[in-house]
Design a protein around this motif. Structure first.
Motif, PDB file in Angstrom:
ATOM      1  N   ASN A  64       0.853  -1.182   0.000  1.00  0.00           N
ATOM      2  CA  ASN A  64       0.000   0.000   0.000  1.00  0.00           C
ATOM      3  C   ASN A  64       0.896   1.242   0.000  1.00  0.00           C
ATOM      4  O   ASN A  64       2.054   1.186   0.427  1.00  0.00           O
ATOM      5  CB  ASN A  64      -1.011  -0.023   1.161  1.00  0.00           C
ATOM      6  CG  ASN A  64      -0.396   0.243   2.516  1.00  0.00           C
ATOM      7  OD1 ASN A  64       0.386   1.178   2.678  1.00  0.00           O
ATOM      8  ND2 ASN A  64      -0.752  -0.569   3.491  1.00  0.00           N
ATOM      9  N   PRO A  65       0.409   2.368  -0.494  1.00  0.00           N
ATOM     10  CA  PRO A  65       1.250   3.555  -0.678  1.00  0.00           C
ATOM     11  C   PRO A  65       1.953   4.046   0.590  1.00  0.00           C
ATOM     12  O   PRO A  65       3.111   4.453   0.538  1.00  0.00           O
ATOM     13  CB  PRO A  65       0.272   4.604  -1.210  1.00  0.00           C
ATOM     14  CG  PRO A  65      -0.807   3.813  -1.861  1.00  0.00           C
ATOM     15  CD  PRO A  65      -0.929   2.560  -1.045  1.00  0.00           C
ATOM     16  N   VAL A  66       1.279   3.999   1.725  1.00  0.00           N
ATOM     17  CA  VAL A  66       1.892   4.479   2.973  1.00  0.00           C
ATOM     18  C   VAL A  66       3.064   3.584   3.369  1.00  0.00           C
ATOM     19  O   VAL A  66       4.142   4.068   3.727  1.00  0.00           O
ATOM     20  CB  VAL A  66       0.841   4.545   4.104  1.00  0.00           C
ATOM     21  CG1 VAL A  66       1.483   4.897   5.432  1.00  0.00           C
ATOM     22  CG2 VAL A  66      -0.246   5.546   3.752  1.00  0.00           C
ATOM     23  N   LEU A  67       2.873   2.278   3.290  1.00  0.00           N
ATOM     24  CA  LEU A  67       3.924   1.344   3.639  1.00  0.00           C
ATOM     25  C   LEU A  67       5.097   1.455   2.664  1.00  0.00           C
ATOM     26  O   LEU A  67       6.263   1.438   3.070  1.00  0.00           O
ATOM     27  CB  LEU A  67       3.378  -0.091   3.651  1.00  0.00           C
ATOM     28  CG  LEU A  67       4.363  -1.182   4.071  1.00  0.00           C
ATOM     29  CD1 LEU A  67       4.903  -0.934   5.467  1.00  0.00           C
ATOM     30  CD2 LEU A  67       3.683  -2.544   3.996  1.00  0.00           C
ATOM     31  N   TYR A  68       4.801   1.600   1.388  1.00  0.00           N
ATOM     32  CA  TYR A  68       5.868   1.737   0.399  1.00  0.00           C
ATOM     33  C   TYR A  68       6.684   3.006   0.660  1.00  0.00           C
ATOM     34  O   TYR A  68       7.919   2.977   0.620  1.00  0.00           O
ATOM     35  CB  TYR A  68       5.299   1.768  -1.020  1.00  0.00           C
ATOM     36  CG  TYR A  68       6.377   1.922  -2.061  1.00  0.00           C
ATOM     37  CD1 TYR A  68       7.189   0.845  -2.402  1.00  0.00           C
ATOM     38  CD2 TYR A  68       6.604   3.140  -2.676  1.00  0.00           C
ATOM     39  CE1 TYR A  68       8.197   0.981  -3.345  1.00  0.00           C
ATOM     40  CE2 TYR A  68       7.612   3.287  -3.618  1.00  0.00           C
ATOM     41  CZ  TYR A  68       8.399   2.208  -3.948  1.00  0.00           C
ATOM     42  OH  TYR A  68       9.410   2.352  -4.876  1.00  0.00           O
ATOM     43  N   LYS A  69       6.024   4.104   0.956  1.00  0.00           N
ATOM     44  CA  LYS A  69       6.720   5.364   1.238  1.00  0.00           C
ATOM     45  C   LYS A  69       7.636   5.205   2.447  1.00  0.00           C
ATOM     46  O   LYS A  69       8.780   5.665   2.439  1.00  0.00           O
ATOM     47  CB  LYS A  69       5.723   6.490   1.468  1.00  0.00           C
ATOM     48  CG  LYS A  69       6.388   7.823   1.666  1.00  0.00           C
ATOM     49  CD  LYS A  69       5.389   8.932   1.831  1.00  0.00           C
ATOM     50  CE  LYS A  69       6.155  10.228   1.951  1.00  0.00           C
ATOM     51  NZ  LYS A  69       5.486  11.236   2.672  1.00  0.00           N
ATOM     52  N   LYS A  70       7.141   4.535   3.480  1.00  0.00           N
ATOM     53  CA  LYS A  70       7.949   4.313   4.680  1.00  0.00           C
ATOM     54  C   LYS A  70       9.153   3.416   4.359  1.00  0.00           C
ATOM     55  O   LYS A  70      10.260   3.660   4.838  1.00  0.00           O
ATOM     56  CB  LYS A  70       7.099   3.689   5.784  1.00  0.00           C
ATOM     57  CG  LYS A  70       7.811   3.590   7.095  1.00  0.00           C
ATOM     58  CD  LYS A  70       6.863   3.165   8.195  1.00  0.00           C
ATOM     59  CE  LYS A  70       7.590   3.190   9.515  1.00  0.00           C
ATOM     60  NZ  LYS A  70       6.707   3.008  10.642  1.00  0.00           N
TER      61      LYS A  70
END
Length: 90
Positions: free
Chosen positions: A6-12
């Motif tokens: 998911n985008p949030v996890l990928y960004k982190k």
């Protein structure tokens, strides 16, 4: 990985990769933009070219604006020194 997470996890994951791992993600992304299949590798000789380094610097500034570009460049150089030393010792 970008498609799988998911985008949030990928960004982190990307943010943490700059602190806990070699600069693999920016090098890989840069290489994908500058190379064509099947030559998907960036050699040390290519890296040592000022043109390549400047292209990588511009790539990091564009795609990772929140990261200190000089630190990423220094990390790449640090890993190259380590790899060269290990190759010499073998």
């Amino acid at each position: 990985m970008k498609r799988a997470l998911n985008p949030v996890l990928y960004k982190k994951l990307v943010e943490n990769s700059f602190y806990f791992a070699p600069p693999y993600l920016p090098l890989y992304g840069f290489m994908q933009q500058t190379k064509k299949w099947p030559m998907l590798s960036l050699t040390v000789m290519e890296w040592e070219s000022p043109k390549t380094k400047e292209g990588f610097r511009a790539y990091v500034q564009k795609y990772y604006p929140d990261v200190e570009t000089a630190e990423v460049m220094a990390d790449v150089e640090k890993w190259l020194v380590r790899l060269k030393r290990e190759a010499k010792d073998q």
